[in-house]
Motif scaffolding. Structure first.
Motif, PDB file in Angstrom:
ATOM      1  N   PHE A 115      78.069  43.993  -1.411  1.00 21.38           N
ATOM      2  CA  PHE A 115      77.541  45.325  -1.677  1.00 21.38           C
ATOM      3  C   PHE A 115      77.744  46.245  -0.481  1.00 21.38           C
ATOM      4  CE2 PHE A 115      75.326  48.536  -3.687  1.00 21.38           C
ATOM      5  CZ  PHE A 115      74.299  49.015  -2.888  1.00 21.38           C
ATOM      6  N   LYS A 116      77.630  45.679   0.707  1.00 21.83           N
ATOM      7  CA  LYS A 116      77.652  46.538   1.894  1.00 21.83           C
ATOM      8  C   LYS A 116      79.058  46.596   2.510  1.00 21.83           C
ATOM      9  CE  LYS A 116      75.100  47.270   6.100  1.00 21.83           C
ATOM     10  NZ  LYS A 116      74.228  46.645   7.078  1.00 21.83           N
ATOM     11  N   THR A 244      83.158  50.254  -6.568  1.00 14.78           N
ATOM     12  CA  THR A 244      83.292  51.470  -7.381  1.00 14.78           C
ATOM     13  C   THR A 244      83.740  52.661  -6.543  1.00 14.78           C
ATOM     14  OG1 THR A 244      81.490  50.627  -8.709  1.00 14.78           O
ATOM     15  CG2 THR A 244      82.041  52.952  -9.014  1.00 14.78           C
ATOM     16  N   ASP A 269      76.595  58.080  -7.347  1.00 17.71           N
ATOM     17  CA  ASP A 269      75.477  57.386  -7.986  1.00 17.71           C
ATOM     18  C   ASP A 269      74.744  56.553  -6.925  1.00 17.71           C
ATOM     19  OD1 ASP A 269      73.787  55.813  -9.430  1.00 17.71           O
ATOM     20  OD2 ASP A 269      75.197  55.531 -11.084  1.00 17.71           O
ATOM     21  N   LYS A 270      73.517  56.973  -6.616  1.00 19.33           N
ATOM     22  CA  LYS A 270      72.782  56.311  -5.527  1.00 19.33           C
ATOM     23  C   LYS A 270      72.453  54.855  -5.835  1.00 19.33           C
ATOM     24  CE  LYS A 270      70.862  59.984  -2.833  1.00 19.33           C
ATOM     25  NZ  LYS A 270      69.718  60.565  -2.202  1.00 19.33           N
ATOM     26  N   SER A 271      72.427  54.523  -7.125  1.00 18.90           N
ATOM     27  CA  SER A 271      72.105  53.125  -7.447  1.00 18.90           C
ATOM     28  C   SER A 271      73.281  52.211  -7.088  1.00 18.90           C
ATOM     29  CB  SER A 271      71.771  52.993  -8.922  1.00 18.90           C
ATOM     30  OG  SER A 271      72.871  53.393  -9.700  1.00 18.90           O
ATOM     31  N   ILE A 272      74.472  52.789  -6.917  1.00 17.28           N
ATOM     32  CA  ILE A 272      75.641  51.979  -6.545  1.00 17.28           C
ATOM     33  C   ILE A 272      75.922  52.125  -5.047  1.00 17.28           C
ATOM     34  CG2 ILE A 272      78.101  51.580  -6.961  1.00 17.28           C
ATOM     35  CD1 ILE A 272      77.646  52.824  -9.740  1.00 17.28           C
ATOM     36  N   ASP A 274      74.160  54.043  -1.904  1.00 15.46           N
ATOM     37  CA  ASP A 274      73.131  54.909  -1.353  1.00 15.46           C
ATOM     38  C   ASP A 274      73.437  55.131   0.129  1.00 15.46           C
ATOM     39  OD1 ASP A 274      70.910  56.249  -0.561  1.00 15.46           O
ATOM     40  OD2 ASP A 274      69.481  54.956  -1.613  1.00 15.46           O
TER      41      ASP A 274
ATOM     42  N   LYS B  51      76.049  50.198 -17.705  1.00 14.34           N
ATOM     43  CA  LYS B  51      76.276  50.233 -16.252  1.00 14.34           C
ATOM     44  C   LYS B  51      75.792  48.934 -15.600  1.00 14.34           C
ATOM     45  CE  LYS B  51      76.973  54.134 -13.680  1.00 14.34           C
ATOM     46  NZ  LYS B  51      76.670  55.489 -13.385  1.00 14.34           N
ATOM     47  N   GLU B  55      78.315  46.778 -13.494  1.00 11.99           N
ATOM     48  CA  GLU B  55      78.159  46.833 -12.029  1.00 11.99           C
ATOM     49  C   GLU B  55      77.388  45.655 -11.456  1.00 11.99           C
ATOM     50  OE1 GLU B  55      79.529  49.189 -10.246  1.00 11.99           O
ATOM     51  OE2 GLU B  55      80.024  50.719 -11.715  1.00 11.99           O
ATOM     52  N   SER B  57      78.134  42.926 -10.375  1.00  7.62           N
ATOM     53  CA  SER B  57      78.712  42.273  -9.187  1.00  7.62           C
ATOM     54  C   SER B  57      78.328  42.991  -7.895  1.00  7.62           C
ATOM     55  CB  SER B  57      80.229  42.198  -9.317  1.00  7.62           C
ATOM     56  OG  SER B  57      80.741  43.491  -9.405  1.00  7.62           O
ATOM     57  N   THR B  58      77.879  44.258  -8.000  1.00  5.86           N
ATOM     58  CA  THR B  58      77.504  44.999  -6.792  1.00  5.86           C
ATOM     59  C   THR B  58      76.067  44.719  -6.369  1.00  5.86           C
ATOM     60  OG1 THR B  58      76.760  46.945  -7.992  1.00  5.86           O
ATOM     61  CG2 THR B  58      79.080  46.892  -7.386  1.00  5.86           C
ATOM     62  N   LEU B  59      75.304  44.027  -7.215  1.00  4.19           N
ATOM     63  CA  LEU B  59      73.912  43.720  -6.871  1.00  4.19           C
ATOM     64  C   LEU B  59      73.885  42.586  -5.848  1.00  4.19           C
ATOM     65  CD1 LEU B  59      70.825  44.019  -7.433  1.00  4.19           C
ATOM     66  CD2 LEU B  59      71.115  42.324  -9.239  1.00  4.19           C
ATOM     67  N   LYS B  60      73.364  42.908  -4.666  1.00  2.76           N
ATOM     68  CA  LYS B  60      73.413  41.929  -3.578  1.00  2.76           C
ATOM     69  C   LYS B  60      72.287  40.902  -3.692  1.00  2.76           C
ATOM     70  CE  LYS B  60      73.863  41.861   1.430  1.00  2.76           C
ATOM     71  NZ  LYS B  60      73.547  42.574   2.651  1.00  2.76           N
ATOM     72  N   TRP B  68      66.637  47.390  -9.518  1.00  4.33           N
ATOM     73  CA  TRP B  68      67.996  47.957  -9.524  1.00  4.33           C
ATOM     74  C   TRP B  68      68.320  48.560 -10.895  1.00  4.33           C
ATOM     75  CZ3 TRP B  68      72.403  45.708 -12.097  1.00  4.33           C
ATOM     76  CH2 TRP B  68      73.631  46.252 -11.728  1.00  4.33           C
ATOM     77  N   LYS B  71      66.385  51.731 -11.419  1.00  2.00           N
ATOM     78  CA  LYS B  71      66.998  52.859 -10.693  1.00  2.00           C
ATOM     79  C   LYS B  71      68.166  53.429 -11.488  1.00  2.00           C
ATOM     80  CE  LYS B  71      66.311  52.707  -5.724  1.00  2.00           C
ATOM     81  NZ  LYS B  71      66.976  52.635  -4.439  1.00  2.00           N
ATOM     82  N   ILE B  72      68.974  52.533 -12.037  1.00  2.00           N
ATOM     83  CA  ILE B  72      70.123  52.977 -12.834  1.00  2.00           C
ATOM     84  C   ILE B  72      69.629  53.777 -14.039  1.00  2.00           C
ATOM     85  CG2 ILE B  72      71.988  52.162 -14.356  1.00  2.00           C
ATOM     86  CD1 ILE B  72      72.517  49.937 -12.372  1.00  2.00           C
ATOM     87  N   ASN B  75      68.453  57.221 -13.039  1.00  3.57           N
ATOM     88  CA  ASN B  75      69.628  58.077 -12.780  1.00  3.57           C
ATOM     89  C   ASN B  75      70.243  58.583 -14.078  1.00  3.57           C
ATOM     90  OD1 ASN B  75      69.651  58.157 -10.026  1.00  3.57           O
ATOM     91  ND2 ASN B  75      70.944  56.350  -9.803  1.00  3.57           N
TER      92      ASN B  75
END
Lengths: 284, 176
Positions: A115-116, A244, A269-272, A274, B51, B55, B57-60, B68, B71-72, B75
């Motif tokens: 993620f980071k 993304t 999109d802040k959820s992706i 931030d 979403k 997405e 895979s982006t969740l750490k 999470w 939040k989506i 948004n």
């Protein structure tokens, strides 16, 4: 919990979710991905045609000039140009793909889950340097090629590195010969390979589309991009885009990014991604 | 929940359905509290869940899946609100008007439901109250999701409850 809380909790429990909500999500997501992929393929096909025409015009003009020079000075021009020698040269001649191979369903090519990012920056694209699927570090040919870009850092948002000038993004156009080297099993050669002589394979090019490359913008010299990069020491020495917001067009005035799928400008999109929390994490 | 997030990340698509069923009601209540109009709620839920699917895979941190996903959803709700604000048409205004008439009708003819009680609150308070009564979020988590201080969330809950209680008591009295 007081009496009113109990009443509200009871009323909450009485809520019924309408039947249609939350159904067919997977099908819809797949449909959209397919649509997105088709749109990208159409775009790639159109670009390929434009590139082919441009190349034909370019080579015709070059050949005419070269013939003229030969006549005037009697110097024999050597037209055997090795493209790999042109890395870093501002006048790089990029290959043109004669077919597109879509590997976006290939399970080997997983999306990055980190993620980071190591570096987030706003950059201007100066040049597209080369496409390659050869990892010098591992001495292997990879199924997923990369495109090497020369960029100028306009603003460093996160990460301590601001002196990088070359970055890699996923996807690219490589020779059938190099592509076949990455198809290390018979089944893969049958699925994605072509029947050509060795010589033809060296002179024909294939555009490789992957899950990762579908998520990022098409590189265009002179445009400004938001890049999220991670340090890649495994295959290529340098910074590689991912996620993304790995490589997306960025508007300096509004701070908005162009949605690769819809082509519309929208806020990050802040959820992706931030940026504020990443910056504060970095400061801590 | 964490186990299914992990399974889904590894490619087990059936785990996604289990995850959706686990959070569907909570997300629905939050979206409905925020948007009011059923068609908008359905759109926001659909976009948010797609979403989440795309997405994941982006969740750490798998344990933060619910926060999470929330939040989506918020948004997506905000996008719809923004779009409506930009394209505010006669039909939209009418729809809002019709909704408040319908709510009034509900309030008179039957006992108040959850959404009718919270409808007099502003959008942020409605969202906080919806999250609060799901019992799944601490005030700290609500604050993190909505970018608010935890103490602000606590005082907002307190004030909102006072307002809602007044409405509820008044309605109870008028219904005898």
């Amino acid at each position: 919990m007081d009496e009113f809380d109990k009443i509200m909790k009871k009323k909450y429990n009485e809520i019924n979710v309408p039947d249609g909500i939350g159904k067919n999500i997977i099908e819809e997501a797949r449909k959209r991905k397919l649509k997105k992929r088709n749109n990208v393929l159409k775009l790639v096909a159109s670009l390929s045609i434009v590139l082919i025409l441009t190349s034909v015009i370019y080579f015709t003009t070059t050949k005419k000039n070269s013939t003229k020079l030969e006549q005037e000075s009697s110097i024999i021009a050597n037209d055997n140009i090795n493209q790999k020698d042109n890395v870093g040269n501002e006048n790089v001649v990029l290959p043109v793909a004669s077919r597109v191979v879509n590997l976006s369903n290939d399970s080997e090519l997983q999306l990055y889950s980190e993620f980071k990012p190591d570096v987030i920056s706003i950059v201007e694209l100066d040049n597209i340097l080369e496409y390659t699927n050869y990892s010098k570090i591992q001495n292997v040919y990879l199924l997923e090629p990369v495109t090497k870009l020369k960029v100028s850092v306009i603003k460093l948002i996160m990460g301590g590195v601001n002196n990088f000038s070359n970055i890699y993004i996923k996807g690219g156009i490589i020779s059938e010969y190099d592509f076949e080297k990455s198809l290390n099993s018979v089944s893969k050669k049958e699925t994605y390979g072509v029947k050509m002589s060795e010589e033809e394979k060296k002179n024909s090019y294939v555009e490789v589309v992957t899950k990762n490359s579908l998520m990022q913008a098409k590189p265009e010299v002179g445009k400004t991009y938001l890049v999220c990069l991670r340090k890649d020491d495994y295959n290529f020495e340098g910074y590689l885009s991912f996620g993304t917001y790995g490589f997306v067009e960025y508007d300096m005035e509004t701070g908005m990014v162009k949605n690769v799928e819809t082509g519309e400008w929208e806020e990050i999109d802040k959820s992706i991604l931030d940026l504020d929390s990443l910056k504060s994490e970095e400061n801590n | 929940m964490k186990e299914f997030v992990c399974k889904f990340k590894k490619g087990d698509v059936s785990a996604f359905s289990i995850l959706v069923n686990g959070i569907k009601k909570r997300l629905y209540v939050i979206a409905k509290a925020r948007l009011k109009v059923d068609a908008d709620v359905e759109d926001a839920m659909q976009e948010a869940l797609i979403k989440v699917y795309d997405e994941i895979s982006t969740l750490k941190d798998d344990s933060k899946f619910e926060a999470w996903a929330t939040k989506i959803l918020i948004n997506e709700c905000n996008k719809i609100i923004k779009k409506k604000r930009n394209n505010c048409s006669y039909e939209d205004i009418n729809a809002e008007y019709y909704l408040s008439e319908k709510e009034e009708e509900n309030a008179v003819n039957s006992s108040l439901d959850f959404f009718s009680i919270i409808s007099s609150l502003d959008i942020e308070d409605r969202t906080i109250i919806a999250m609060y009564y799901t019992d799944e979020y601490t005030t700290k988590e609500i604050g993190n999701i909505l970018n608010l201080n935890e103490n602000t969330v606590k005082s907002k809950i307190k004030r909102a409850k006072e307002t809602m209680k007044k409405i509820y008591d008044k309605e109870e009295k008028s219904n005898g």
